[in-house]
Each structure stands twice: as C-alpha cells, then as structure tokens.
Design a protein around this motif. Structure first.
Motif: not given
Length: 440
Positions: A4, A312, A315, A317-319, A321-322, A366, A369-370, A375
């Motif tokens: 992240s 993407n 990972g 973007l996911t990190a 967002a989380n 992202q 979405l969480s 989207s």
C-alpha cells in the motif's frame, strides 16, 4: 515496504510528474510503475505479464481513438461542419443574447470531433471579431465555448471516457449511454446560462457605452490573435450530404453497438477517404495529417495499460484500498464518490486529465468498492464532476491555445469562468443522482 505504501508513493510520483509537465505522460506512467514492481520483488517475467494484462484491457480503447480522430479529422477537412457553423453566425444579426446562445451551439457542434484544440480553432477566430464589434466581454466567449465543449466531451472518443473505460475494462460506448441524457441536460443548462449572461452583458454594454450599435472604427484591437486559414483545397462542398450520411451512419452504428467502436470508425475512414480524395497520395496525406494526434493519444492509453496492469497485478491498488478503509471516517464512506465528484473542478487546477483518471480514479474506485459503492457510480460522479472544468484548467493545453488565439490571460479567465463551471458541475451531479445515473 508494504504494497500500500509503495503503491501510494508510485501514484504520488506519477501525479507529481504529470503536474510538473517535465516529462510526457508516457514517461510518467511507464518508469515509476516499472521501478515499483521491481522494488516489490517481482521479476521481469511478472512485469511482462502485468503489461500483457494491462494492454488487453486498453487495446480496444486505443484502436478506437486512433480511427475516431482520423475519421473526424477527415470530416473537418472536407468542410462538413463549416456550413452549419456559418449559418449559426449569420443568424445572430448582432443581438448580444443571440450571440451568446449561438456561441454555445457552435462549441457543441465543433466539439463533436472530440478535440478541444480544434474547437477553439473553429470558434475563436470566427466569433471573436463579432464579440469585439459588439463590445462583448471576450472572456464570456471563452466561458461559453469552454462549457459547451466540456459537456460534449463526454462522448466516447473525447478522452475522459476512454480513460475511465480503460481502468474499468469496459466498453466505452456502454459507459457512454447513461451519460447521453446528462449531456442533453448540460447543453440546455449551458443555453440557459448563455441567455442569462447575455442579458447581463447587454445591460453592461448599455450602461458603459449607452448604445448597442457600433461602427467598424469603434471595434477595439485584439492583441495576440493567431490567423488560422482553412485549406480550401481539401474541402468538398459538392459532397457535403454524402459526408453527412457517412458521419451519421458511423455515429448510428456507434450508438447502436452493432459493431465495436474501433471497427465502426475504421470502416468510416476507409469509406470517407476514397469518397473525398481520389488518389492514394491524397488519401495517405490526410491520414498522415491526423496521425500525430491519434498516435499520441493511443500511446498514452497504452502506457496507462502498463501502469494499471502493474498496480492491479502486484496487488498495490487492493492494498491501498484496504488500508484506506481503516482511516476513512465511516460517516463519509457511502458518499465518497459524491465528495470526489463535487471537488472535481477544483481538482482540474491540481491534476491533469491523465492524473485524475489514471491515478486518482482507480484508487477512489477501489476504496468505493470496499464500502459497497458501484464502480460505475464512482466513474459517473468523477466524470460529471470533473469534465465541466476541463477547459478552465491551466493544465489543459487547449486552454493555452484559446488564450493565445484571443490574446487573453489565464488568471482573468479563471476568475471569470471557474465558479460558473464549478456550479454547473454540481448541478449536473444532482441531476445525475435524480436520474439514477449516480447511485447514492
């Protein structure tokens, strides 16, 4: 280093490079993510996979841009839009309010090719002498052209939608359909604004000069106006109805979705070239004339594919967002897309179009979405909130062209136009929520 943090630093670096203007968008969106991927411990083979994945997601958009720009360039070369624009100018008859309204209509027509630069090249040389003759404020000309062009710029080949479609890996025409009604409302609002501003301008002129009629000797000199002459040899006045049919056919195919957008424009180019220009040399000359702008946009889209593929695939973007979920106030979670949309026009002063859609949008999408935000709702909120301010941004090259053509100043343009454009974007956001385009 956590993904992240690394992803956030990568995005900050990309945004900073895009804002600085020291490197091209292609460089800004290729070098930082490549370095970040290696720092994160991924191999060259992984990087190749990220690129392939990202390229697959943007290739259809890149192809569409190439042939759309060439197609509309050919239509403009052939003189398809000129009679309509000339007719609008003739209809004004020197009425200040009518001039303001016609300015919006001309901007709407001129922006159909998706190029802000060509819109200003068409509108300013044609209308500025009229504004000066009537003692109208030339900054009003920029405001009305900027607003009308920005509304039309929601078309699939305009730029912003292509960028968003690349991020969402969706068909750009499907993304456009819900925005058509917003565009209609936007044009109506711009016409209403033109009437209102025209009334205010008429009162100002009467108060300042005591008359609405001026002679040629009264016309103030405009400094810095660039002379732009149309190449008459390229125009095909006898084929105007043939070209109109070709253009309408391509747009109809595009709206219906019968064929992919790129294929529709490719077929359009293949038909328009021999219809208007007989020899292979003439035909290739038209392609070569418009290829630089077409390939420039395509190269940016492809480089964005690498950027998105890395963010993407690793990972990152996911990190981001989380981790962002943990710090974002819960009370704001359901309205994140609306908040960003409302701030869209101010973001135009800080972020280039590429930075806004390729760096900020993926992160907001992202995070949204969480929190259960669709989207597409995020996409529409950010498009509608931002696109209206495109042509008041000092980061938009077309704006500097407009200022050069009219001899005006950026600071005064911002002072005159910024809050009108911001207000328009907020009203359109509200309309989009009421229409269900944006879900709250």
């Amino acid at each position: 280093m956590s993904l992240s943090i690394l992803g956030f630093i990568t995005i900050i670096v990309i945004v900073a490079l895009l804002i600085s203007g020291r490197v091209s968008p292609l460089v800004a969106m290729v070098i930082p993510p490549v370095i970040a991927a290696f720092i994160a411990g991924f191999s060259a083979g992984d990087l190749g996979e990220f690129f392939t994945s990202g390229l697959n997601s943007v290739m259809s958009v890149a192809v569409m841009f190439i042939f759309a720009i060439i197609f509309f360039g050919i239509m403009q070369d052939s003189g398809l839009f000129e009679p309509l624009i000339n007719k609008m100018i003739a209809l004004t008859r020197g009425n200040v309010i009518t001039v303001a309204v016609v300015t919006v209509l001309i901007a709407v027509v001129a922006q159909l090719d998706g190029s802000g630069a060509s819109t200003f090249l068409i509108t300013i040389p044609a209308l500025l002498p009229l504004y000066l003759r009537l003692r109208m404020n030339p900054y009003l000309l920029l405001l009305l052209v900027a607003g009308g062009a920005a509304i039309v710029n929601m078309i699939p080949w305009g730029g912003p939608l292509g960028r968003v479609a690349s991020v969402l890996e969706t068909d750009v025409t499907e993304l456009w359909y819900p925005l058509i009604k917003i565009q209609v409302v936007g044009v109506i609002l711009m016409l209403a604004l033109a009437v209102f501003m025209g009334i205010l301008e008429k009162r100002r002129i009467l108060k300042t000069y005591g008359t609405l009629t001026f002679t040629d000797e009264d016309v103030p000199m405009a400094q810095g106006i660039i002379s732009t002459e149309v190449d008459k040899s390229l125009q095909r006045p006898k084929l105007i109805w043939v070209n109109a049919i070709i253009a309408l056919a391509v747009i109809t195919i595009l709206v219906s979705g019968v064929l992919p957008a790129g294929l529709a424009f490719l077929i359009g180019v293949a038909i328009a070239l021999p219809v208007n220009y007989r020899t292979p040399k003439e035909q290739m000359a038209r392609v070569q004339a418009h290829a630089p702008s077409a390939l420039t946009m395509a190269s940016i889209i492809i480089s964005a594919g690498l950027f998105l593929g890395v963010l993407n695939g690793t990972g990152m973007l996911t990190a981001i967002a989380n981790d962002a979920v943990k710090v974002l106030p819960t009370a704001l979670s359901s309205y994140l897309h609306i908040i960003i949309g409302v701030l869209g026009v101010p973001f135009d002063l800080l972020l280039s179009t590429d930075a806004y859609y390729f760096a900020l949008f993926p992160v907001v999408e992202q995070i949204g979405l969480s929190f259960g935000i669709d989207s597409f709702s995020t996409a529409y909120a950010m498009i509608i909130g931002n696109i209206v301010g495109t042509f008041v941004s000092p980061l938009a090259p077309a704006v500097w062209l407009a200022l050069g053509l009219s001899g005006l100043e950026m600071g005064k343009h911002l002072k005159f136009s910024f809050f009108w454009m911001w207000g328009l974007s907020i009203v359109l956001l509200i309309v989009a929520v009421l229409f269900g385009v944006i879900v709250v």
